[in-house]
Enzyme design. Structure first.
Site, PDB file in Angstrom:
ATOM      1  N   ASP A 495       0.868  -1.177   0.000  1.00  0.00           N
ATOM      2  CA  ASP A 495       0.000   0.000   0.000  1.00  0.00           C
ATOM      3  C   ASP A 495       0.906   1.228   0.000  1.00  0.00           C
ATOM      4  O   ASP A 495       2.110   1.117   0.243  1.00  0.00           O
ATOM      5  CB  ASP A 495      -0.885  -0.045   1.249  1.00  0.00           C
ATOM      6  CG  ASP A 495      -1.821   1.138   1.346  1.00  0.00           C
ATOM      7  OD1 ASP A 495      -2.322   1.582   0.298  1.00  0.00           O
ATOM      8  OD2 ASP A 495      -2.051   1.629   2.460  1.00  0.00           O
ATOM      9  N   LYS A 859      -7.146  -5.054  -5.240  1.00  0.00           N
ATOM     10  CA  LYS A 859      -5.842  -5.380  -4.650  1.00  0.00           C
ATOM     11  C   LYS A 859      -5.744  -6.877  -4.377  1.00  0.00           C
ATOM     12  O   LYS A 859      -4.730  -7.514  -4.673  1.00  0.00           O
ATOM     13  CB  LYS A 859      -5.644  -4.605  -3.335  1.00  0.00           C
ATOM     14  CG  LYS A 859      -5.496  -3.102  -3.494  1.00  0.00           C
ATOM     15  CD  LYS A 859      -5.262  -2.462  -2.134  1.00  0.00           C
ATOM     16  CE  LYS A 859      -5.082  -0.953  -2.226  1.00  0.00           C
ATOM     17  NZ  LYS A 859      -4.784  -0.345  -0.920  1.00  0.00           N
TER      18      LYS A 859
END
Length: 1140
Positions: A495, A859
């Site tokens: 991230d 993701k």
């Protein structure tokens, strides 16, 4: 006619083709069709058709209708209560309500819906448990026995209950398996119980829901109300319910810092402007506050009116996208005033329909940051965006465990083949199939159950070493079965916010301010503040600025005026709102931390934002004077436009100015021609700074009036509204802007991020950055973190729409594999939908990939796709609730404990406090864990193989009889007290010290190839075991031919000493515990001989002949291997040995 409320008619003046519907002027074009369908459905649905069918025999609804204030005001509410005037209605076919379709999960929910409607939707419960009382044992047993060698141990243990197959003590077969199962079940039960407690805490949080006042309060309308009755008329009754009891259609009251328990439409806030701020860090990972807007029609009402409202909300079917919401708010009839006159309108007003967008919605798991709010629940439980974006955790199994499972199948095949060969050599005599099974049990030590015990204990040791490491404090190992995986990572998915960059509102720093002929660096900002103070020193009494006519001609303005212009434009062109905290301090909030950082910077220079609402803004100058501005128009930043503009009017002078700031790629075409902008932006980009071009345009009243008229016309168009509005702005405002300056800001990275990424890249790990942030921001971070090497080409894929575009881009990338790919979420999804295999094939070969505007599920999908396509180990690291799905989808999930809370940390396999700890976690602990477990596993297999080979030789000599060579306590002792400690001490071995492992990350690259435990090394150990087992047994028979009755004591002693010698041979770096374990084990063996007279003749064992002959056997067994190892070290040394 005087009784008709004219302001209501005026509000509904703009009607669509359907005379029964009034559309709100700010309905977005994307939802026009939805609104029309929903409103038409609402109309037909209300006219006695479907609605009466649904509610006609619902006693609760009937009671609710009678009890409402509408029943008191003289309206006709008999059988067709909701029938409005026939003037506004046209009979027609009743459309099917989406709420009733089994396939369409959109819904139209009336205020105060009956139970029948509410019960249609899922309960609002949070459940993260993996098991319940009925599924616990079946699932746990399945998870254990799906591994081949566990199933093999179970069958061997069960065979001992058959008398014909019984060999030795039953406990030697049952106890190890039972121990492993009980430990695993206990751990799973404890983990699931902790999940249950967390779920129960979330489900039991109390919330206030609003309900209509009692009938007595309604009756009080007929006379002048007392103060108490007036209060009750404007406030609803409230009752407290747990989060799990909330249902669709409930009106919920939220206070500051309360978690939003379900997806709700915002109806009303405590702010008069109808806005509120929410924190979304557990949903999208961003720490900046987001502004949400209440439904305008409801903001004007009191709580008491809200619960009596005759209105409906249409909401589209639940989807995962947290940036999209399509809905409408339909007010069938405005609420009656608190005190009604007896006169009534001649004609009922048509229902008004207003669009609902994502700005009107609070998603579940967000937090109300300020004030209080009332919302209408539209999605609950499994239909909320938060739950839909969270994947259920899978039971993670390490690659090493899978590899050992494969090897155990080979060992089983070897065992079966060996048994069959021995029976065949005996000519399949008698009950040969029973003999096959007895041989299988005799050779069961080839697949030692102690392997599981040793590996599990080793994992525990590795976990303790990680958690006790003083250099990575507060690191927690939550999944103790995966430490070896840390040594096999090939892809790292990270991230951005809070992981690579610091997590906070002041995570950016202004590094440069350039104005063509002048430039200020971060060390000269005090000079900028001085120039600003000088410029504002000439203000008049009212704090008004000099007008444009009073200023010198552009190009000859003094330095302070130019500084003032650029700082003032930055202080005005933004969407920041100052929020007063309870302790008197002021916090800036905006939808982007970039905005907050810039406004904070202008405040540090002396130009401070003190007040802002939707129409006005105030600044305080360095001299303390106040500048007031009307906000006329705002053009917010979008990924497509890459710029943000604002039109303001200074109240004191009436001057209207258009300010704009944006990325250099778009602003270059908008500002007046200049000779320095392009060069300076390139210089700043090379330094990793994020650039922002600032410009302005003064507008005459006439020009602005023309613009406002054209812009309003574009804003109410129902088709192509967005493009039409952008076209008007471009035509009237966005050309020939005066270039004021260029700023360069730097994101504050987490400590040692650059060096960490460089080390990991040198270790052969490919790094992907997946973020919900903008493309421009992510690109700058990739440069500043050195994720992108100096002068490396960055290829950007954004806003791809067609398959041809995707194919062309993939063809280009195929020939440019040394570049860094930057791709937005929309294009990424298109690539995955159309060319999944081609895209992932190319992307996994690139040195770095940056994916922007990624949803949580995107993701997770990327992580799964890389795993399935490459078959390599993937590690995901993040710090927010939006990273949980990605962390759970990875082979190894690492959570960072940060300002966003512990949601990611709790869901992860490993929890750290900062990104830089990854270096030691992977390159040192991960590397050691994998190497040690690989060596330990192969040695334990060798220990089982060697004794099985000796058993095979013994049986062959004794006419292929399935008789055990070693029985009872010897077999128990062999796997435990006689060899366990020295073999297990291999978990403390290391080939290089910590400094070298971190200094030469290339050593890690060797491990990712899986060479420490492979078929090659396995067959090497198989040959070693075959040689040593045969050598010990045959030499025992040759040297002790006259003492044949002592064959057990002879061969067993040689076997134990051989194993101790082999452990010493495998050790690279000696540890004190290794020495102790070798010496103590040998001592225990010698002592135990005296206590086992059934197996050892003490008078024979203590003789010198016994000693030298055992020594010869061990020498023949072990010395050749030692010589081979020395030659191998000389000819083909290991990479680590070259550094020593």
């Amino acid at each position: 006619m005087s009784d008709i409320p004219l302001h209501k008619i005026r509000r509904n003046k703009r009607l669509t083709e359907d005379p029964g519907i009034a559309l709100s002027p700010d309905m977005p074009s994307s939802s026009t069709a939805k609104a029309a369908i929903a409103s038409r459905r609402n109309r037909d649905y209300n006219t006695g058709g479907r609605r009466n069918e649904r509610y006609v025999d619902d006693s609760e609804e009937e009671t609710a209708l009678i009890g409402t204030p509408y029943g008191e005001d003289g309206d006709d509410y008999d059988g067709t209560r909701r029938n409005l005037s026939p003037v506004c209605r046209t009979p027609g076919p009743t459309p099917k309500s989406p709420g009733l379709s089994p396939k369409d999960n959109s819904r139209t929910i009336p205020f105060n819906p009956p139970n029948k409607v509410q019960s249609r939707y899922p309960p609002n419960t949070v459940r993260n448990q993996k098991y319940n009382a009925f599924t616990f044992l079946p699932i746990v047993f399945y998870e254990q026995f799906k591994f081949f060698f566990n199933l093999y141990f179970l069958l061997v243990a069960l065979s001992q209950f058959v008398p014909a197959l019984k060999i030795g003590f039953i406990v030697t077969y049952i106890a190890p398996l039972a121990f492993v199962l009980f430990v695993t079940m206990g751990k799973e039960a404890y983990d699931d119980y902790k999940r249950h407690l967390r779920d129960r805490e979330a489900n039991s949080q109390r919330y206030l829901i609003l309900s209509p006042p009692s009938d007595s309060v309604s009756l009080s309308r007929s006379h002048s109300p007392t103060d108490e009755e007036a209060y009750l008329n404007t406030h609803a009754n409230t009752r407290s319910v747990p989060s799990s009891s909330l249902r669709v259609g409930d009106l919920i009251h939220l206070e500051k810092n309360q978690r939003v328990p379900a997806d709700i439409v915002l109806l009303r806030t405590s702010e008069s402007s109808g806005t509120c701020f929410i924190r979304t860090d557990q949903l999208d990972g961003e720490t900046d506050w987001k502004l949400r807007v209440a439904v305008p029609e409801c903001q004007k009402l009191d709580e008491g009116d809200l619960v009596r409202l005759d209105a409906e909300i249409y909401a589209d079917a639940p989807i995962k996208d947290i940036h999209t919401f399509i809905g409408t708010f339909t007010m069938n009839k405005p609420p009656p005033p608190a005190t009604e006159s007896q006169s009534l309108p001649l004609h009922p007003l048509p229902p008004t329909v207003s669009p609902l967008t994502v700005e009107n919605v609070l998603w579940s798991n967000t937090v109300l940051a300020a004030g209080s709010a009332v919302g209408f629940v539209v999605y609950t439980g499994a239909e909320t965006r938060a739950v839909m974006n969270t994947s259920h955790p899978e039971t993670k199994v390490g690659l090493l465990d899978l590899e050992i499972n494969k090897l155990s199948k080979i060992l089983c095949a070897v065992t079966f083949a060996l048994s069959l060969v021995l029976v065949a050599l005996n000519g399949f005599r008698g009950q040969w199939y029973v003999y096959v099974f007895r041989f299988l049990i005799l050779f069961s030590s080839i697949i030692p159950i102690s392997l599981r015990v040793n590996l599990d204990m080793g994992k525990t040791v590795y976990a303790q070493q990680i958690m006790n490491d003083a250099e990575i404090p507060n690191t927690i190992v939550r999944t103790s079965t995966l430490p070896e995986e840390l040594g096999r990572i090939t892809y790292l998915l990270s991230d951005k916010t809070g992981t690579l960059t610091q997590n906070g509102l002041f995570k950016m720093e202004m590094k440069k301010l350039h104005m063509g002929t002048m430039s200020y660096g971060s060390d000269s900002m005090d000079e900028v503040a001085h120039q600003l103070a000088t410029a504002f020193g000439g203000l008049g009494e009212h704090g008004s600025l000099a007008t444009g006519a009073q200023l010198a001609i552009r190009g000859r303005r003094d330095m302070s005026s130019r500084v003032r212009d650029v700082v003032l434009s930055l202080a005005l062109c933004h969407n920041v709102t100052p929020v007063n905290n309870d302790d008197g301090t002021v916090t800036y909030q905006a939808s982007s931390p970039d905005e907050v950082a810039i406004v904070t910077w202008t405040a540090s220079l002396g130009l401070t934002l003190t007040f802002r609402d939707r129409t006005r803004m105030q600044l305080r100058t360095p001299g303390g004077a106040t500048l007031s501005y009307d906000i006329l128009d705002i053009f917010p930043f979008t990924s497509e436009s890459k710029r943000m503009g604002i039109v303001v009017r200074e109240i004191s002078s009436g001057e209207i100015i258009f300010f704009q700031k944006g990325a250099d790629v778009v602003m270059t075409k908008i500002v007046q021609r200049n000779d320095w902008l392009e060069e300076e932006t390139a210089n700043m980009a090379r330094e990793g700074l994020r650039t922002l071009v600032v410009a302005r345009k003064r507008l005459s009243s006439t020009l602005y009036a023309e613009f406002a008229k054209a812009y309003h016309a574009a804003s109410i168009s129902l088709e192509g509204r967005t493009d039409a509005m952008a076209q008007v702005v471009e035509e009237y405002l966005e050309h020939d802007l005066e270039l004021l300056g260029l700023t360069g800001v730097e994101d504050k990275l987490q400590d040692d991020v650059k060096s960490t990424l460089e080390l990991l890249r040198n270790a052969g790990i490919k790094i992907w950055m997946l973020t919900g942030d903008k493309v421009e921001t992510a690109r700058c971070i990739a440069i500043s973190t050195k994720l992108v090497a100096r002068n490396q080409y960055i290829h950007e894929l954004s806003r791809l729409k067609t398959a041809d575009q995707v194919r062309d881009q993939l063809d280009f990338l195929q020939n440019k594999l040394d570049c860094c790919l930057v791709i937005d979420g929309e294009s990424l999804q298109l690539c995955l939908n159309l060319f999944k295999n081609e895209f992932i094939e190319i992307a996994t070969k690139l040195s770095a990939v940056v994916a922007c505007r990624c949803s949580p599920t995107q993701k997770a999908d990327v992580a799964r796709l890389i795993r399935s396509h490459t078959k390599k180990r993937v590690c995901c690291i993040g710090d927010g609730g939006n990273d949980v799905s990605m962390i759970q989808a990875a082979d190894v999930g690492v959570g960072i404990v940060g300002k966003e809370g512990k949601q990611a940390s709790l869901a992860a396999d490993f929890s750290v406090t900062q990104f830089s700890f990854l270096t030691k976690l992977l390159l040192w602990h991960g590397r050691n864990s994998y190497r040690r477990s690989a060596k330990l596993a192969q040695f334990v297999i060798h220990r089982g193989l060697i004794i099985s080979i000796m058993q095979a030789v013994f049986s062959a000599i004794f006419y292929f009889a399935p008789i055990a060579l070693y029985q009872g306590w010897l077999m128990v002792g062999y796997a435990t007290i006689y060899t366990m400690a020295p073999v297990f001490s291999l978990v403390l071995d290391r080939d290089v010290n910590e400094d070298l492992a971190l200094l030469y990350p290339e050593l890690y690259k060797e491990l990712t190839k899986g060479r420490a435990l492979s078929y090659k090394t396995f067959f090497q150990w198989l040959m070693i075991s075959l040689y040593q087992g045969a050598a010990i047994m045959i030499m025992s028979l040759v040297l002790f031919e006259n003492e044949f009755l002592h064959i057990v004591s002879i061969s067993f002693t040689a076997l134990i000493i051989n194993e101790l010698f082999m452990v010493a041979l495998e050790i690279t770096t000696w540890h004190i515990y290794m020495v102790v374990s070798e010496v103590v084990t040998l001592f225990f063996y010698i002592i135990s001989i005296a206590f086992l007279p059934a197996y050892f003749d003490l008078s024979f064992v203590v003789t010198l002949t016994f000693a030298w002959k055992v020594a010869v056997i061990v020498a023949i067994s072990a010395v050749p291997l030692y010589v081979i190892k020395l030659i191998h070290r000389r000819v083909a040394p290991a990479a680590s040995s070259k550094l020593l």
